[in-house]
Design an enzyme around this catalytic site. Structure first.
Site, PDB file in Angstrom:
ATOM      1  N   LYS A 220       0.846  -1.200   0.000  1.00  0.00           N
ATOM      2  CA  LYS A 220       0.000   0.000   0.000  1.00  0.00           C
ATOM      3  C   LYS A 220       0.880   1.249   0.000  1.00  0.00           C
ATOM      4  O   LYS A 220       1.933   1.272   0.646  1.00  0.00           O
ATOM      5  CB  LYS A 220      -0.916  -0.025   1.226  1.00  0.00           C
ATOM      6  CG  LYS A 220      -1.988   1.045   1.249  1.00  0.00           C
ATOM      7  CD  LYS A 220      -2.930   0.859   2.440  1.00  0.00           C
ATOM      8  CE  LYS A 220      -4.019   1.907   2.480  1.00  0.00           C
ATOM      9  NZ  LYS A 220      -4.961   1.702   3.619  1.00  0.00           N
TER      10      LYS A 220
ATOM     11  N   SER B 275      -9.838   1.621   2.490  1.00  0.00           N
ATOM     12  CA  SER B 275      -8.959   2.394   1.640  1.00  0.00           C
ATOM     13  C   SER B 275      -7.889   1.548   0.941  1.00  0.00           C
ATOM     14  O   SER B 275      -7.296   2.014  -0.036  1.00  0.00           O
ATOM     15  CB  SER B 275      -8.272   3.481   2.469  1.00  0.00           C
ATOM     16  OG  SER B 275      -7.440   2.909   3.463  1.00  0.00           O
TER      17      SER B 275
ATOM     18  N   SER C 264     -10.051  -0.636   6.753  1.00  0.00           N
ATOM     19  CA  SER C 264      -9.454  -0.534   5.416  1.00  0.00           C
ATOM     20  C   SER C 264      -8.719  -1.770   4.907  1.00  0.00           C
ATOM     21  O   SER C 264      -8.317  -1.800   3.749  1.00  0.00           O
ATOM     22  CB  SER C 264      -8.505   0.658   5.359  1.00  0.00           C
ATOM     23  OG  SER C 264      -9.265   1.831   5.206  1.00  0.00           O
TER      24      SER C 264
HETATM   25  N1  GLN Z   1     -13.359   3.892   5.876  1.00  0.00           N
HETATM   26  C1  GLN Z   1     -12.777   4.331   7.109  1.00  0.00           C
HETATM   27  C2  GLN Z   1     -12.424   5.789   7.020  1.00  0.00           C
HETATM   28  O1  GLN Z   1     -12.594   6.349   6.000  1.00  0.00           O
HETATM   29  C3  GLN Z   1     -11.586   3.499   7.461  1.00  0.00           C
HETATM   30  C4  GLN Z   1     -10.358   3.900   6.773  1.00  0.00           C
HETATM   31  C5  GLN Z   1      -9.170   3.076   7.166  1.00  0.00           C
HETATM   32  O2  GLN Z   1      -9.299   2.032   7.812  1.00  0.00           O
HETATM   33  N2  GLN Z   1      -8.003   3.557   6.818  1.00  0.00           N
HETATM   34  O3  GLN Z   1     -11.973   6.364   7.955  1.00  0.00           O
END
Ligand code: GLN
Length: 469
Positions: free
Chosen positions: A78, A153, A177
Site C-alpha cells: 500500500k 482504503s 481498510s
Molecule cells: N473507511 C474508514 C475511514 O474512512 C476506514 C479507513 C481506514 O481504515 N483507513 O476512515
C-alpha cells in the site's frame, strides 16, 4: 503458470522443490499486471526491474538452502508504507513526488525474508475512505465487477491480489481498510491487535487506531504474513512486548444480535447465518450476546479519527515534505500548499477534527467520544469473558457502484461493523463466506471474527473452519 489458485504456502513448496524459480514466479505476476492493470488500476507504480533483481536474489537464497517463508514471494505494498528510495504518496498530490528516506519496520522484515516487492498500490488519499474513489490518481476497479468499487482504503492492494497481480499484499486498517476491501474482493484480511505490528514507517492517519496487516488468498497465508510482521519494535512506542501466544482450542462464538438490526442486506445476512451454521457443525457453540454500546461506534470513530487526522496531517505544511506552493509569507505557503495538495475528503476530516478539538467544543465532542470509546472497550472485555470470538458481517452489503456513495455520511456508514475493533484495539479478520448476486454478477461477502487482544491465532483457527465450507 496458473496463478488463479496459487497461495504463499504452495508457492513456498514449489520454489523450494525447484519446480519453478522465484524469477519465473515474479515474471508471471509482472505479465499478469501488464495484461490486467490497464483496466483495474490497482498499482500506482510497478517496480519491474527491481522486482526481477529481488527475485534473482531470492533464487540465490533458495539455492543456498537459506529460504524463509516469504523468500521469493511477490507482494504488493500500500502506498502509505515507506520503502527507502521509493515514492510513497498515500495517493495524495501533496506527496506525489515524496521519496521515503527509510524502510518501515514491516518492510524491513519482508526484506530480511527475501520477499519480492512488485509495486505500490492505489488507496483512498491518506487512507480516508471505503472505496478508493478518494485517490488523487483515479479509482481502482473491483475485479469481480469493474462497474463496482474494490472497497477501501486498501482497494489497490485488494484488487491486486484478487486479480492475481500479486500473491499477497500489505494494507493498513484504521477503521476497516483491510477487512472491508478483503470482503468486497473475496480475500482474507487481518487487522492485528493494536501494537502487534509496528507502525514505524506507516504514514499515520489515526495513530490510536492504525495497524498494518495482510491481504491474502487464504487464512493460512494471512497467518504466514502476520508471523513475519508481528513483534516488538523499539521504534514504535505503542508496540506491544513480545509474548508467547497462548491459543487454547476456541469453542464459543458470540453474535451481538441487536447490533445486526443496524441494517444488513437480506442475502448478506443469509450468508452470515450460513457461516454460523458451519461453525455449529464444526462443534462451536454459537450464542447471542449483548454489546449495548456498539451502535455508538460509528459516531465515536468519526470524532476520534478526524481529531487524530487533523494533528497528524499538520506536518504536510509545504516545508517538511512533498509539495510546496511558493508564496509571499510562510502562512500563505501553508494554506496554498494544503489547499492545492489535499483532496476534498482529507480537507473535510481536517476541518471536522480541528472543530472537535477546539476549545469550547473539545468537552462536548472529543472528550465525550473518548469516554464512550472506553465504554465500548468494556463491552468487548465483558464479551470475551464468555466467548472466544465475536462474529459480525464485515459489511452490510456487497461492493457498491462507483459514485453510489457520493454523500460522505453514506460512505461513513459503510464502516459500521468494522470500526468497533479499531476503537477497542482488538484483532479482527474478514474471511470470504460465499457470494451474493447483483445484476447478474456474483459478488463476494465477508464474515468477520473479532478476538480479544493478542488472540490472532484463535481468529485463524475459527477462520479456517469458515473457509473450509
Ligand atoms: N473507511 C474508514 C475511514 O474512512 C476506514 C479507513 C481506514 O481504515 N483507513 O476512515
Amino acid at each position: 503458470m496458473d496463478l488463479s489458485n496459487l497461495t504463499i504456502a504452495e508457492a513456498r513448496r514449489a520454489l523450494d522443490a525447484r519446480e519453478y524459480s522465484a524469477l519465473d514466479l515474479t515474471n508471471a505476476y509482472l505479465e499478469s499486471i501488464a495484461e490486467k492493470d490497464i483496466d483495474i488500476h490497482a498499482y500506482l507504480e510497478v517496480w519491474a526491474d527491481a522486482a526481477r533483481a529481488e527475485a534473482r536474489a531470492a533464487d540465490a537464497m533458495i539455492a543456498a538452502g537459506t529460504s524463509q517463508p516469504l523468500t521469493g514471494i511477490p507482494i504488493a505494498i500500500k502506498d502509505n508504507i515507506l520503502i527507502e528510495g521509493r515514492v510513497a504518496s498515500s495517493a495524495s498530490h501533496i506527496l506525489e513526488h515524496y521519496t521515503a528516506s527509510y524502510d518501515a519496520t514491516a518492510i524491513a522484515k519482508l526484506k530480511a525474508q527475501g520477499a519480492v516487492f512488485l509495486g505500490r498500490t492505489n488507496m483512498d488519499e491518506f487512507a480516508m475512505g471505503s472505496s478508493t474513489e478518494n485517490s488523487a490518481f483515479g479509482p481502482t476497479k473491483n475485479p469481480h465487477d469493474t462497474a463496482r468499487i474494490p472497497g477501501g482504503s486498501s482497494g489497490g492492494s485488494a484488487a491486486a491480489v484478487a486479480a492475481c497481480m500479486a500473491l499477497a499484499a500489505l494494507g493498513s486498517d484504521t477503521g476497516g481498510s483491510i477487512r472491508q476491501p478483503a470482503a468486497h474482493t473475496g480475500l482474507v484480511g487481518l487487522k492485528p491487535t493494536y501494537g502487534a505490528v509496528s507502525r514505524f514507517g506507516l504514514m499515520p492517519m489515526g495513530s490510536s487506531l492504525d495497524q498494518i496487516g495482510p491481504l491474502a488468498r487464504t487464512v493460512g497465508d494471512a497467518r504466514i504474513l502476520f508471523d513475519v510482521l508481528k513483534g516488538n519494535d523499539p521504534k514504535d512506542s505503542t508496540s506491544l512486548p513480545d509474548t508467547e501466544a497462548q491459543s487454547p482450542t476456541p469453542k464459543t462464538v458470540g453474535v451481538p444480535r441487536d447490533f445486526l438490526a443496524e441494517g444488513v442486506d437480506a442475502d448478506v445476512l443469509q450468508m452470515f447465518e450460513a457461516a454460523l451454521d458451519t461453525l455449529r457443525a464444526a462443534g462451536y457453540a454459537v450464542r447471542d450476546i449483548s454489546m449495548p454500546h456498539l451502535p455508538h461506534s460509528l459516531a465515536v470513530y468519526y470524532i476520534v479519527c478526524p481529531a487524530e487526522v487533523s494533528t497528524n496531517l499538520a506536518r504536510y505544511d509545504g516545508i517538511r515534505y512533498g509539495l510546496s506552493v511558493p508564496a509571499d509569507s510562510i502562512g500563505e505557503v501553508y494554506t496554498k500548499t494544503r489547499g492545492a495538495g489535499f483532496g476534498p475528503e482529507v480537507r473535510r476530516r481536517i476541518l471536522l477534527g480541528t472543530f472537535v478539538l477546539s476549545s469550547g467544543y473539545a468537552d462536548a465532542y472529543y472528550r465525550k467520544a473518548r469516554a464512550v470509546r472506553d465504554v465500548i472497550r468494556n463491552d468487548f472485555a465483558r464479551a470475551f469473558e464468555s466467548v472466544d470470538a465475536i462474529a459480525l458481517p464485515t459489511t452490510a452489503s456487497p461492493a457498491f457502484k462507483f459514485g453510489e456513495k457520493s454523500d460522505p455520511l453514506a460512505m461513513y456508514a459503510e464502516d459500521i461493523f468494522s470500526v468497533p475493533a479499531n476503537l477497542a484495539g482488538v484483532p479482527a479478520i474478514s474471511v470470504p463466506s460465499g457470494t451474493v448476486e447483483r445484476e447478474g454478477k456474483k459478488l463476494p461477502v465477508g464474515f468477520q471474527l473479532i478476538g480479544a487482544h493478542g488472540s490472532e491465532e484463535t481468529l485463524f483457527k475459527i477462520g479456517e473452519q469458515v473457509e473450509k465450507a
